[in-house]
Design an enzyme around this catalytic site. Structure first.
Site, PDB file in Angstrom:
ATOM      1  N   GLU A 173       0.838  -1.204   0.000  1.00  0.00           N
ATOM      2  CA  GLU A 173       0.000   0.000   0.000  1.00  0.00           C
ATOM      3  C   GLU A 173       0.876   1.259   0.000  1.00  0.00           C
ATOM      4  O   GLU A 173       0.731   2.154   0.841  1.00  0.00           O
ATOM      5  CB  GLU A 173      -0.993  -0.020   1.179  1.00  0.00           C
ATOM      6  CG  GLU A 173      -1.946  -1.194   1.075  1.00  0.00           C
ATOM      7  CD  GLU A 173      -3.219  -1.096   1.913  1.00  0.00           C
ATOM      8  OE1 GLU A 173      -3.319  -0.218   2.783  1.00  0.00           O
ATOM      9  OE2 GLU A 173      -4.129  -1.925   1.671  1.00  0.00           O
ATOM     10  N   GLU A 295      -4.899  -8.866  -0.449  1.00  0.00           N
ATOM     11  CA  GLU A 295      -5.758  -8.545   0.701  1.00  0.00           C
ATOM     12  C   GLU A 295      -7.187  -8.479   0.203  1.00  0.00           C
ATOM     13  O   GLU A 295      -7.506  -7.671  -0.679  1.00  0.00           O
ATOM     14  CB  GLU A 295      -5.350  -7.223   1.348  1.00  0.00           C
ATOM     15  CG  GLU A 295      -3.997  -7.311   2.026  1.00  0.00           C
ATOM     16  CD  GLU A 295      -3.635  -6.076   2.856  1.00  0.00           C
ATOM     17  OE1 GLU A 295      -4.553  -5.376   3.337  1.00  0.00           O
ATOM     18  OE2 GLU A 295      -2.427  -5.825   3.006  1.00  0.00           O
TER      19      GLU A 295
END
Ligand code: AHR
Length: 483
Positions: A173, A295
């Site tokens: 991220e 994820e």
């Protein structure tokens, strides 16, 4: 009544077993308590890993575990987690509850976990706050067989042989908790960092670039344009939400509309994969680069009275629907989705397993992974036909065995499906499933077996037809041999 025609010999690609991957972060009670209790614990363990949890994970054939994060990965300095346990650095886990992290679970313990579970390693490196040298040395420490400063250090710490790192992530991220970067900047950093992720083994290390958040198509375009030759995979994160991001809804006792809003949010995965793949196709028409959904899962409110930073949520038959229909979506896109890792393995978000002291329960999501085991490395079989818009399915084959898995997420309507085999007939068949009665049916420490995998009898086989009636709120898998 739905009719689906199955053509056994029309194959549509292979479902990578890595789609059944798990994600285990240093977050709340996932690693500590959930997996690692330490060698001195009264909880039965082998080299510090809970026996009950390892057994349960082995039973669903976990193919790969992603570690150490998540947001934690971009603040993780791996040298804190090696050497004599008592001498390891004590740090603060700033992302997740500001709690003390004693680093008792580090690189050696991670590989011990993978060995016990029988899973491959997916290690996520630190770009956000780590140096190129640090990342380079970690890869050397883990995988270098010959003589080098890092292999010497590893040997001094008791591990002679290098470990196998199958997958390596370069940042997590990076558009958010991993450094708040712009895609142009991260693309350059990715190119630089990955240069020093050296190849010390014969089997190539699969390098994963940090991909977009949900529908950030610009990020995908920039990364693919600037870095395609340097990557094997690019990640995508998408969580199912029942409402807005800022308004996490309860896992239990929710109104019916939140059954559907959560499912709708999960189904968005199909559109995301389709649109991201279209961008990837521009730069990688052969589909060499995998879309790695490392994820995914439902993100709900934490259980009342628990640390908000620990992301501990209950798991119901609704989560089983999310797991089933999302796996069906991944199967459909098996040509591009090479790995996926549900968040997270134990005690965090949409977990397989929940623990409380020495007690352990398996969640409805766990049973979906168990029901779906046969899809790992199976071939998707082509089908024609229509199924109701509250159902979803996959038909695959492996070693002459057909596995057809269905999810019926209607709250009230059963769905009868007839599978008719165009090029053969069914021989023996058996079916198993999980069925909810209430929308928030779940297992608890007081009632651990409210939802468990059970033999399912409401189906009928005759020659080339298999007719099955899927109850509302059910996930059912049929395993049939063909003739
Ligand atoms: O899975 C929990 C967190 O969600 C991860 O650490 C992060 O990558 C994502 O935002």
């Amino acid at each position: 009544m739905s009719k689906i025609q199955v053509t056994f010999n029309r194959e549509k690609g292979t479902i990578s077993r890595y789609i059944y991957g798990q994600f285990a972060e240093h977050l709340g009670r996932c690693i500590y308590e959930g997996v690692w209790v330490g060698t001195e614990s009264d909880i039965p363990n082998h080299n510090g890993m809970r026996l009950d949890v390892v057994e349960a994970l082995k039973a669903i054939q976990v193919p790969v575990i992603r570690w150490p994060g998540g947001c934690f990965a971009d603040e993780y300095h791996w040298k804190d987690g090696i050497g004599p346990t008592e001498e390891r650095a004590t740090i603060v886990n700033t992302h997740w509850g500001g709690v003390t992290e004693n680093n008792h679970f580090g690189t050696h313990e991670f590989f011990e976990l993978c060995k016990q579970v029988g899973a491959e390693a997916y290690v996520n490196g630190d770009v956000g706050s780590g140096t190129v040298q640090e990342m380079q040395e970690w890869v050397e420490y883990m995988t270098m067989d010959g003589v080098s400063p890092m292999s010497k250090l590893r040997r001094e710490n008791g591990q002679d042989d290098p470990w196998k790192v199958k997958f390596f992530g370069v940042g997590n991220e990076s558009w958010g908790c991993g450094g708040n970067m712009r895609p142009e900047y991260y693309a350059d950093l990715y190119r630089r960092y990955q240069t020093y992720v050296r190849q010390y083994t014969k089997e190539p290390l699969y390098k994963i670039a940090c991909g977009p958040n949900i529908d950030d198509y610009h990020w995908m375009d920039v990364l693919m344009k600037q870095a395609t030759p340097f990557m094997d995979g690019i990640s995508l994160h998408h969580y199912a939400l029942a409402s807005k991001w800022e308004d996490k809804r309860p896992a239990l006792g929710f109104p019916d509309e939140e059954w559907f809003s959560l499912i709708e949010s999960a189904v968005k995965m199909d559109e995301l994969i389709t649109r991201h793949s279209t961008i990837m196709d521009k730069y990688d028409p052969e589909k060499r680069v995998g879309l790695i959904v490392d994820e995914w899962g439902s993100w709900l409110a934490v259980e009342p009275g628990t640390n908000p930073g620990f992301l501990y949520q209950q798991n119901t038959i609704r989560d089983a629907m999310i797991a089933s229909l999302t796996l069906n979506i991944f199967h459909k896109h098996a040509d591009r989705v090479h790995m996926a890792n549900i968040a997270q393995m134990v005690n965090v978000l949409q977990a397989m397993i929940l623990t409380e002291g020495e007690k352990m329960i398996k969640t409805p999501t766990y049973y979906v992974f168990e029901l779906y085991k046969n899809h790992q490395d199976a071939t998707v079989v082509d089908t024609d036909g229509i199924i109701s818009d509250t159902a979803s399915y996959t038909v695959s084959k492996k070693d002459g065995m057909m596995t057809a898995s269905f999810c019926n997420y209607s709250l009230t309507e059963a769905e009868t499906v007839t599978l008719s085999l165009v090029d053969g007939s069914f021989d023996e068949a058996e079916a198993y499933g999980i069925v909810g009665k209430k929308t928030d049916d779940h297992n608890s420490f007081e009632n651990p077996n409210a939802i468990v995998k059970q033999a399912f009898k409401d189906f009928f086989v005759e020659e080339n037809e298999l007719r099955i009636t899927l109850p509302p709120m059910s996930v059912i898998s049929v395993y049939a041999k063909g003739k």
